[in-house]
Design an enzyme around this catalytic site. Structure first.
Site, short mmCIF file in Angstrom:
data_model
loop_
_atom_site.label_atom_id
_atom_site.label_comp_id
_atom_site.label_asym_id
_atom_site.label_seq_id
_atom_site.Cartn_x
_atom_site.Cartn_y
_atom_site.Cartn_z
N ASP A 168 77.93 -45.89 42.79
CA ASP A 168 78.46 -46.91 43.68
C ASP A 168 78.34 -48.32 43.12
O ASP A 168 78.99 -49.23 43.60
CB ASP A 168 77.76 -46.85 45.04
CG ASP A 168 76.24 -46.99 44.91
OD1 ASP A 168 75.75 -47.17 43.79
OD2 ASP A 168 75.55 -46.90 45.95
N ASP A 224 77.10 -48.23 37.35
CA ASP A 224 77.60 -46.87 37.23
C ASP A 224 78.99 -46.80 36.59
O ASP A 224 79.43 -45.72 36.18
CB ASP A 224 77.68 -46.20 38.61
CG ASP A 224 76.33 -46.07 39.27
OD1 ASP A 224 75.39 -45.64 38.58
OD2 ASP A 224 76.21 -46.39 40.46
N ASP A 268 74.21 -40.07 41.90
CA ASP A 268 73.27 -41.12 42.28
C ASP A 268 72.49 -40.64 43.50
O ASP A 268 72.89 -39.70 44.18
CB ASP A 268 74.05 -42.39 42.60
CG ASP A 268 73.14 -43.60 42.78
OD1 ASP A 268 71.99 -43.53 42.32
OD2 ASP A 268 73.59 -44.58 43.37
#
Length: 930
Positions: free
Chosen positions: A671, A675, A348
């Protein structure tokens, strides 16, 4: 597009069909149609009787519970492993021989492994259960025209829900009215900025992250107020879709567990076959069947590496401890090694490559451009003329900007006072309450010496126009007061917002002396485009004065304001990110960015940290583009691209699956709730410890306590060291097991007396594994660990080179054992003395060979003889044990041994030294690949 997902496991009729229409796209329908379909009233809400009926029809607003089987089924699954079969066979054999202590030790190892596996499976289910906490809240609804507060579980499709700043959204809602409503949807979509909402009808193909007329279950209202009708509850929400995806994902077996499973199965078959051949050969030679059975059992006991499971567990545990020191907390032991085999890291952007703290980096006024130093929400930093550099920032004293630019002062004041955010210090960290963009402008004002709080105290806010998607700016009206409280003659209006919209309000611009002049619109737009081209988010600021008592409205601002400047900001890359990405590339590990943020921002950060070849290399794909790629072409497209922006949870799953289909061992960081499915699908799921949601942490294998990509690179290095040390242990222990088995086999085929007994074999295996072999788990990292490419996923546990070395040492053990056994008997030694000599040959060769195995390619002198002091300690303990089994009367009785002479010891040491020299020659001139 809003899906009813009729095939979901809930089996209920989709909530979206409350009004009798299947699969409506609520964001793409006019509001009156949505209200009609849901059979509700967007002012009075539902009637209580209708709510009760729908609660029966649709059930509670909760996510479906996972069904993973009972406790006994989970426990039984832990035994379904070839390695466990080998251990159980070893326990049965030792129990048959009456060696209850050894059998108990082996069964204890099986029990420990079973408990660990059981705990990990329970934790995996906790990842699904953690989602439930996101939808448990209180909701304010309108029913029967009356405002009331109810548990979120009681919501039904069609309910009218009222929202205020700080509220957690309890279900998927189509907005019916709002005022300055903004929502933090980062956990669901990956969008780093709070999203401004409105009531506009959107195209049917609009992705979730861009649906401004919807708010979703589990997200947070950061500003404004609003009301919306419930269009989906429970498993039918976007959060429910993520829950379904997580439940459908089967965790991928780690390369280590796959290799150990194949290795254990091969070993099991080989041991059973060898024992059967030995038994049949002995019986064919006329030996008694019961004697041959005992000999075959001894062969099996010798060939089983009883210490391997313990060595694997201890080596992984040490890797866990080392990773924890480097701020990576491991939740599943085998994944420690998997990191070392990782071929691609999908990360990410926000908080991993970046600080997750919006920061103003540059300010433009009609007088010039300024650089803003410092990072994050802390007050450290200065505002300096462009080009002054870091050194100038470090040397600048005081808190004010190094300029007398009046326009800069007004721009900073607009950013700091036309602002609803707060920055609060909590311990050593600065935390934001409100919008991150507003927080960045508030901090920038402080760096420039502008005290927004002091201004607001002297000039209180009397009115405001909140930011909306249509307005695209925020305006505040301030009335200065005399000490006696009476008003002065003029009010001040401060504005900040999108550049194009603020320019429409302005007719003049301010110079460095505060003089208002002609607005150079094109020049301002060129500056804004230049900033935006480098990935910065640009906001304009403006000011105007009104007669005291004038009402604040959009109409009386248009064309009357004065532009004071532009502020350009972004979430800055972490200082260590670029070096960590470079280290991964040098190690042959590809790095890809997968984010829900905008493609321009993602590509810019990717270039800044070195993911792309340079900042101009924008090899990026959006979620929309991914959906247009045929399934058979997706793996190639994913392999080529380095940045994936505006992707949904389901698309993240597809990306990970595409990489795995090409043989990659994929690590995924994240996070947010969005995800979580990809974290479970990846070979290694890595969650952020600081900014990560509990759902992401529960779905992950590793949690980073500092949210830093550099920690991932450090963890990969530790993972490679773990695999190296496991390989060293296997290369060290297998020659002994193979040698013991071959010694027994030769004795059976030759019709000779056994040189070692089963109990003596167990002594060798168990003591050397603990005192010698386990010391390899503490072996430090070898130089160049991150300079070589990752191991190919399909590569066997042992290469051909290492297999040949194992055969070589096994042959030396067999030859040395038989030579000293026959020599002792020929010299008049008793059978017990000869067997004692044979036992000590095995241990002595293992001891000397241990130092060779500390590096499979380098000499022990090159890596440092004393660099692993645990090995020295283990050697001393093992030596004491050998003296005890040789000279202690108690041990002599238990293990059928006897004292031996100094001459015998010299011959034993000679064999060990010779074997060590042969291995050194093989290492020096042989092939070094492993």
């Amino acid at each position: 597009m809003e899906k009813t997902r009729q095939a979901r496991s809930t089996g209920r009729r989709p909530a979206a069909a409350a009004g009798g229409t299947a699969d409506p796209a609520h964001h793409g329908l006019p509001l009156h149609e949505v209200v009609l379909l849901l059979g509700t009233d967007h002012v009075q809400g539902l009637a209580s009787a209708e709510v009760a009926r729908r609660q029966v029809q649709f059930g509670a607003n909760v996510l479906p519970r996972s069904r993973g089987g009972g406790i006994f089924r989970k426990l039984a699954r832990q035994f379904n492993n070839p390695l466990v079969y080998v251990l159980l066979a070893a326990a049965a054999v030792t129990l048959f021989l009456g060696e209850y202590l050894d059998s108990g030790v082996i069964l204890a190892v099986v029990l420990v492994n079973t408990v660990i596996g059981f705990v990990q499976e329970v934790r995996a289910e906790a990842a699904l259960d953690a989602l439930h906490s996101l939808v448990r809240t209180r909701a304010v609804v309108v029913r029967d025209g009356q405002r009331q507060e109810v548990p979120s579980e009681d919501l039904v499709p069609g309910d009218l829900v009222l929202l205020d700043a700080g509220d957690k959204v309890p279900a998927d809602l189509r907005l019916v009215r709002l005022s300055g409503l903004r929502a933090d949807e980062s956990a669901l979509t990956g969008e780093s900025d709070a999203v401004a909402k409105d009531e506009v009808v959107l195209p049917l193909t609009t992705p979730v992250a861009d649906r401004r007329n919807m708010v979703y279950s589990g997200t947070l209202v950061t500003a404004g107020t609003g009301a919306g009708v419930v269009v989906a509850i429970g498993g039918e929400t976007e959060l429910g879709e993520i829950h379904r995806l997580m439940g459908a994902v089967q965790p991928v077996a780690t390369p280590l567990t796959q290799k150990l499973a194949r290795f254990s199965m091969t070993l099991t078959v080989a041991i059973l076959a060898l024992a059967a051949v030995a038994f049949l050969a002995g019986v064919a030679r006329g030996q008694e069947p019961d004697q041959m059975f005992t000999a075959a059992v001894a062969l099996a006991v010798g060939a089983i590496p009883e210490g391997l499971p313990a060595a694997v567990t201890v080596t992984l545990a040490i890797g866990v401890r080392r990773m924890a020191r480097r701020r990576a907390v491991v939740r599943r032991l085998p994944v420690v090694e998997t990191l070392g085999s990782t071929t691609v890291i999908c990360s990410d952007k926000t908080g991993t490559f970046t600080e997750n703290q919006m920061t103003v980096r540059a300010i433009w006024t009609p007088a010039g451009t300024y650089d803003v130093t410092g990072s994050g929400y802390g007050p450290e930093g200065r505002i300096l003329p462009a080009g002054a550099g870091v050194r100038g920032a470090a040397e600048e004293a005081g808190g004010a900007a190094a300029t007398t630019d009046v326009a800069l002062h007004w721009s900073l004041l607009a950013g700091g006072a036309c602002n609803d955010a707060k920055v609060i210090r909590e311990g050593d960290a600065w935390q934001v309450q409100g919008d991150p963009t507003e927080a960045a402008m508030l901090v920038a004002a402080g760096k420039g010496g502008v005290d927004a709080a002091h201004f607001l105290a002297a000039t209180p806010r009397r009115g405001a126009l909140p930011f909306t998607s249509e307005r695209q700016y925020m305006a505040t009206l301030h009335s200065p007061r005399f000490p006696d409280g009476s008003a002065t003659g003029q009010d001040t209006v401060l504005v900040k917002g999108a550049v194009e919209r603020v320019l429409e309000l302005c007719s003049r611009q301010m110079d460095s002396h505060g003089v208002e002049g002609h607005l150079t619109t094109q020049a301002v737009l060129e500056v804004a485009h230049r900033f935006a081209g480098t990935g910065l988010r640009v906001l304009a600021t403006a000011v105007m004065h009104l007669p005291a008592g004038t009402a604040l409205s959009d109409a009386n601002l248009h064309g009357h304001m004065t532009l004071t400047g532009l502020q350009a900001m972004f979430d800055p890359p972490r200082e260590a990110a670029e070096a960590a990405v470079r280290a991964c590339h040098q190690a042959g590990v590809a790095v890809k960015m997968i984010t829900g943020d905008h493609v321009g921002t993602a590509a810019t950060i990717a270039g800044a940290v070195g993911i792309t070849a340079d900042r101009a290399d924008r090899t990026a794909l959006t979620g929309t583009e991914l959906d247009a790629i045929p399934a058979d072409q997706l793996p190639d497209a994913v392999e080529r691209a380095t940045v994936f922006a505006r992707v949904s949870p389901e698309q993240k799953l597809r990306l990970i699956g595409a990489l795995q289909s090409r043989g990659h061992v994929a690590a995924m960081t994240g996070d947010g709730v969005n995800d979580a499915p990809a974290l479970r699908q990846a070979n290694v799921g890595i969650a952020m410890g600081r900014s990560g949601t509990e759902v992401a942490k529960e779905a992950s294998d590793i949690v980073l306590t500092d949210d830093d990509f550099a920690t991932i690179e450090a963890a990969v290095e530790e993972g490679r060291n773990v695999f190296d040390n496991l390989t060293k242990f296997i290369v060290w222990t297998l020659p002994t097991n193979m040698g013991e088995g071959l010694v027994i086999l030769v004795a059976i085929l030759a019709g000779a007396t056994l040189p070692v007994l089963p109990t003596q074999i167990l002594w060798i295996n168990m003591t050397t594994a603990v005192c010698l072999g386990l010391m390899l788990a503490f072996e430090p990292k070898e130089p160049g660990l991150m300079s070589r490419p990752p191991r190919a996923p399909g590569r066997p546990l042992l290469t051909w080179t290492l297999t040949l070395r194992i055969l070589l040492v096994s042959t030396l053990l067999v030859a040395g054992t038989w030579w000293i056994f026959e020599l002792e008997l020929a010299g008049g030694a008793s059978l017990a003395e000869a067997r004692t000599a044979a036992v000590n040959v095995f241990v002595a060769v293992e001891l000397f060979y241990l130092f060779s195995c500390r590096s499979l390619t380098r000499s022990v002198w090159r890596i440092g003889f004393f660099s692993n002091r645990w090995v020295i300690l283990g050697v001393l303990v093992q030596a004491a044990g050998q003296l005890a089994i040789t000279y202690s009367p108690l041990m002599n009785g238990l293990f059928h041994t006897a004292p031996i002479s100094v001459d015998t010891w010299l011959r034993i040491l000679g064999i060990a030294v010779l074997a060590s020299l042969v291995v050194a020659v093989d290492k020096r001139f042989g092939r070094h690949a492993f």
